[in-house]
Design a protein around this motif. Structure first.
Motif, PDB file in Angstrom:
ATOM      1  N   SER A  25      25.830  44.944 -29.381  1.00 54.18           N
ATOM      2  CA  SER A  25      25.639  45.774 -30.571  1.00 54.18           C
ATOM      3  C   SER A  25      24.548  46.819 -30.346  1.00 54.18           C
ATOM      4  CB  SER A  25      25.239  44.891 -31.756  1.00 54.18           C
ATOM      5  OG  SER A  25      24.885  45.693 -32.872  1.00 54.18           O
ATOM      6  N   PRO A  26      24.728  48.025 -30.910  1.00 51.25           N
ATOM      7  CA  PRO A  26      23.669  49.031 -30.839  1.00 51.25           C
ATOM      8  C   PRO A  26      22.506  48.703 -31.788  1.00 51.25           C
ATOM      9  CG  PRO A  26      25.519  49.878 -32.091  1.00 51.25           C
ATOM     10  CD  PRO A  26      25.947  48.542 -31.550  1.00 51.25           C
ATOM     11  N   ASN A  27      22.692  47.746 -32.679  1.00 53.22           N
ATOM     12  CA  ASN A  27      21.657  47.373 -33.647  1.00 53.22           C
ATOM     13  C   ASN A  27      20.623  46.479 -32.969  1.00 53.22           C
ATOM     14  OD1 ASN A  27      20.103  46.205 -35.668  1.00 53.22           O
ATOM     15  ND2 ASN A  27      21.814  45.885 -37.052  1.00 53.22           N
ATOM     16  N   PRO A  28      19.362  46.943 -32.831  1.00 52.65           N
ATOM     17  CA  PRO A  28      18.339  46.168 -32.122  1.00 52.65           C
ATOM     18  C   PRO A  28      18.025  44.817 -32.767  1.00 52.65           C
ATOM     19  CG  PRO A  28      17.539  48.377 -32.636  1.00 52.65           C
ATOM     20  CD  PRO A  28      18.883  48.236 -33.280  1.00 52.65           C
ATOM     21  N   ALA A  29      18.459  44.607 -34.001  1.00 52.31           N
ATOM     22  CA  ALA A  29      18.205  43.325 -34.665  1.00 52.31           C
ATOM     23  C   ALA A  29      19.292  42.288 -34.361  1.00 52.31           C
ATOM     24  CB  ALA A  29      18.105  43.529 -36.178  1.00 52.31           C
ATOM     25  N   ARG A  30      20.404  42.717 -33.760  1.00 53.27           N
ATOM     26  CA  ARG A  30      21.508  41.791 -33.477  1.00 53.27           C
ATOM     27  C   ARG A  30      21.239  41.001 -32.197  1.00 53.27           C
ATOM     28  NH1 ARG A  30      26.456  42.686 -36.318  1.00 53.27           N
ATOM     29  NH2 ARG A  30      26.921  40.731 -35.245  1.00 53.27           N
ATOM     30  N   ASP A  31      21.661  39.747 -32.191  1.00 53.55           N
ATOM     31  CA  ASP A  31      21.443  38.884 -31.032  1.00 53.55           C
ATOM     32  C   ASP A  31      22.030  39.463 -29.753  1.00 53.55           C
ATOM     33  OD1 ASP A  31      20.026  37.017 -32.532  1.00 53.55           O
ATOM     34  OD2 ASP A  31      21.784  35.739 -32.870  1.00 53.55           O
ATOM     35  N   SER A  32      23.213  40.086 -29.845  1.00 53.51           N
ATOM     36  CA  SER A  32      23.839  40.624 -28.642  1.00 53.51           C
ATOM     37  C   SER A  32      22.994  41.728 -28.007  1.00 53.51           C
ATOM     38  CB  SER A  32      25.243  41.142 -28.951  1.00 53.51           C
ATOM     39  OG  SER A  32      25.195  42.162 -29.930  1.00 53.51           O
ATOM     40  N   ASN A  50      31.415  47.547 -25.391  1.00 57.06           N
ATOM     41  CA  ASN A  50      31.729  47.703 -26.811  1.00 57.06           C
ATOM     42  C   ASN A  50      32.629  48.922 -26.926  1.00 57.06           C
ATOM     43  OD1 ASN A  50      31.619  48.665 -29.547  1.00 57.06           O
ATOM     44  ND2 ASN A  50      29.827  47.365 -29.882  1.00 57.06           N
ATOM     45  N   PRO A  51      33.896  48.726 -27.325  1.00 57.92           N
ATOM     46  CA  PRO A  51      34.844  49.852 -27.366  1.00 57.92           C
ATOM     47  C   PRO A  51      34.383  51.023 -28.230  1.00 57.92           C
ATOM     48  CG  PRO A  51      35.976  47.779 -27.773  1.00 57.92           C
ATOM     49  CD  PRO A  51      34.517  47.476 -27.725  1.00 57.92           C
ATOM     50  N   GLY A  52      33.629  50.769 -29.277  1.00 56.90           N
ATOM     51  CA  GLY A  52      33.182  51.841 -30.163  1.00 56.90           C
ATOM     52  C   GLY A  52      31.958  52.588 -29.663  1.00 56.90           C
ATOM     53  N   HIS A  53      31.363  52.116 -28.573  1.00 53.46           N
ATOM     54  CA  HIS A  53      30.130  52.731 -28.090  1.00 53.46           C
ATOM     55  C   HIS A  53      30.166  53.080 -26.606  1.00 53.46           C
ATOM     56  CE1 HIS A  53      28.007  52.171 -31.871  1.00 53.46           C
ATOM     57  NE2 HIS A  53      28.676  51.049 -31.964  1.00 53.46           N
ATOM     58  N   GLY A  54      31.350  53.045 -25.998  1.00 54.12           N
ATOM     59  CA  GLY A  54      31.475  53.406 -24.592  1.00 54.12           C
ATOM     60  C   GLY A  54      30.894  54.785 -24.323  1.00 54.12           C
ATOM     61  N   GLY A  55      30.124  54.907 -23.249  1.00 55.00           N
ATOM     62  CA  GLY A  55      29.503  56.171 -22.886  1.00 55.00           C
ATOM     63  C   GLY A  55      28.159  56.402 -23.550  1.00 55.00           C
ATOM     64  N   LYS A  56      27.789  55.559 -24.489  1.00 54.11           N
ATOM     65  CA  LYS A  56      26.481  55.644 -25.147  1.00 54.11           C
ATOM     66  C   LYS A  56      25.587  54.558 -24.572  1.00 54.11           C
ATOM     67  CE  LYS A  56      28.843  57.120 -29.347  1.00 54.11           C
ATOM     68  NZ  LYS A  56      29.265  56.691 -30.679  1.00 54.11           N
ATOM     69  N   GLU A  57      24.368  54.467 -25.081  1.00 51.88           N
ATOM     70  CA  GLU A  57      23.454  53.427 -24.622  1.00 51.88           C
ATOM     71  C   GLU A  57      23.277  52.347 -25.671  1.00 51.88           C
ATOM     72  OE1 GLU A  57      19.701  54.831 -23.208  1.00 51.88           O
ATOM     73  OE2 GLU A  57      20.580  55.765 -21.446  1.00 51.88           O
ATOM     74  N   ILE A  58      23.210  51.109 -25.201  1.00 50.70           N
ATOM     75  CA  ILE A  58      22.817  49.958 -26.008  1.00 50.70           C
ATOM     76  C   ILE A  58      21.707  49.277 -25.235  1.00 50.70           C
ATOM     77  CG2 ILE A  58      23.494  47.662 -26.840  1.00 50.70           C
ATOM     78  CD1 ILE A  58      26.253  48.795 -27.478  1.00 50.70           C
ATOM     79  N   ALA A  59      20.587  49.053 -25.888  1.00 47.46           N
ATOM     80  CA  ALA A  59      19.411  48.428 -25.257  1.00 47.46           C
ATOM     81  C   ALA A  59      18.971  49.229 -24.024  1.00 47.46           C
ATOM     82  CB  ALA A  59      19.691  46.965 -24.912  1.00 47.46           C
ATOM     83  N   GLY A  60      19.142  50.548 -24.088  1.00 51.19           N
ATOM     84  CA  GLY A  60      18.742  51.403 -22.971  1.00 51.19           C
ATOM     85  C   GLY A  60      19.686  51.344 -21.780  1.00 51.19           C
ATOM     86  N   LEU A  61      20.853  50.732 -21.954  1.00 53.07           N
ATOM     87  CA  LEU A  61      21.810  50.548 -20.864  1.00 53.07           C
ATOM     88  C   LEU A  61      23.104  51.288 -21.176  1.00 53.07           C
ATOM     89  CD1 LEU A  61      21.278  46.697 -20.697  1.00 53.07           C
ATOM     90  CD2 LEU A  61      20.390  48.357 -19.028  1.00 53.07           C
ATOM     91  N   MET A  62      23.697  51.910 -20.166  1.00 58.96           N
ATOM     92  CA  MET A  62      24.987  52.574 -20.349  1.00 58.96           C
ATOM     93  C   MET A  62      26.008  51.546 -20.804  1.00 58.96           C
ATOM     94  SD  MET A  62      26.977  55.116 -20.448  1.00 58.96           S
ATOM     95  CE  MET A  62      25.866  56.372 -19.844  1.00 58.96           C
TER      96      MET A  62
END
Length: 148
Positions: A25-32, A50-62
């Protein structure tokens, strides 16, 4: 059936290097999100999926839209999806040119039929556990080489 002893967990977390976090999840409060960031900080190469966030960063990671888009072989798939989605994630993992060695489902996530299928395909399986919690409880050190 599934690997759950402390020795098995220690062996798995000591041997894998690349981890795909499916359902990150892109939400920093979520466990994932928290687990992906923790594993990366502990020296694993982490690939949020995450299909909805491909190409973006989650937790600073592609982030990638699917397991098939991850640019290198994955040692472990860590599933942060509801139980009814586990079979589909396993199908995607088994379709990879180099299937993962480990198929792990997070706390509260069990699919015994998929676990049996994964084991029949030669994967180690861990269900209903969290690698972050296991690392902390077992006192496992960070991987050599730092975050990737």
């Amino acid at each position: 059936m599934t690997q759950t002893s402390s020795d098995a967990i220690r062996q798995i977390l000591g041997s894998v290097r690349t981890i795909a976090v499916v359902g990150a999840s892109p939400n920093p409060a979520r466990d994932s999100h928290i687990v992906a960031a923790f594993l990366a900080a502990r020296g694993y190469r982490v690939f949020p999926v995450n299909p909805g966030h491909g190409g973006k960063e989650i937790a600073g990671l592609m982030t990638y839209g699917s397991l098939a888009e991850v640019p290198e072989p994955i040692d472990m798939v860590d599933v942060f999806r509801a139980c009814e989605h586990v079979a589909g994630v396993l199908d995607e993992a088994l379709a990879l040119a180099t299937p993962p060695k480990v198929f792990w489902t997070q706390l509260g996530v069990r699919d015994d039929a998929s676990a049996a299928r994964a084991e029949a395909a030669g994967l180690q399986v861990v269900q209903d556990r969290c690698p972050k919690i296991d690392m902390m409880e077992l006192g496992l050190p960070a991987r050599a080489g730092g975050a990737g």
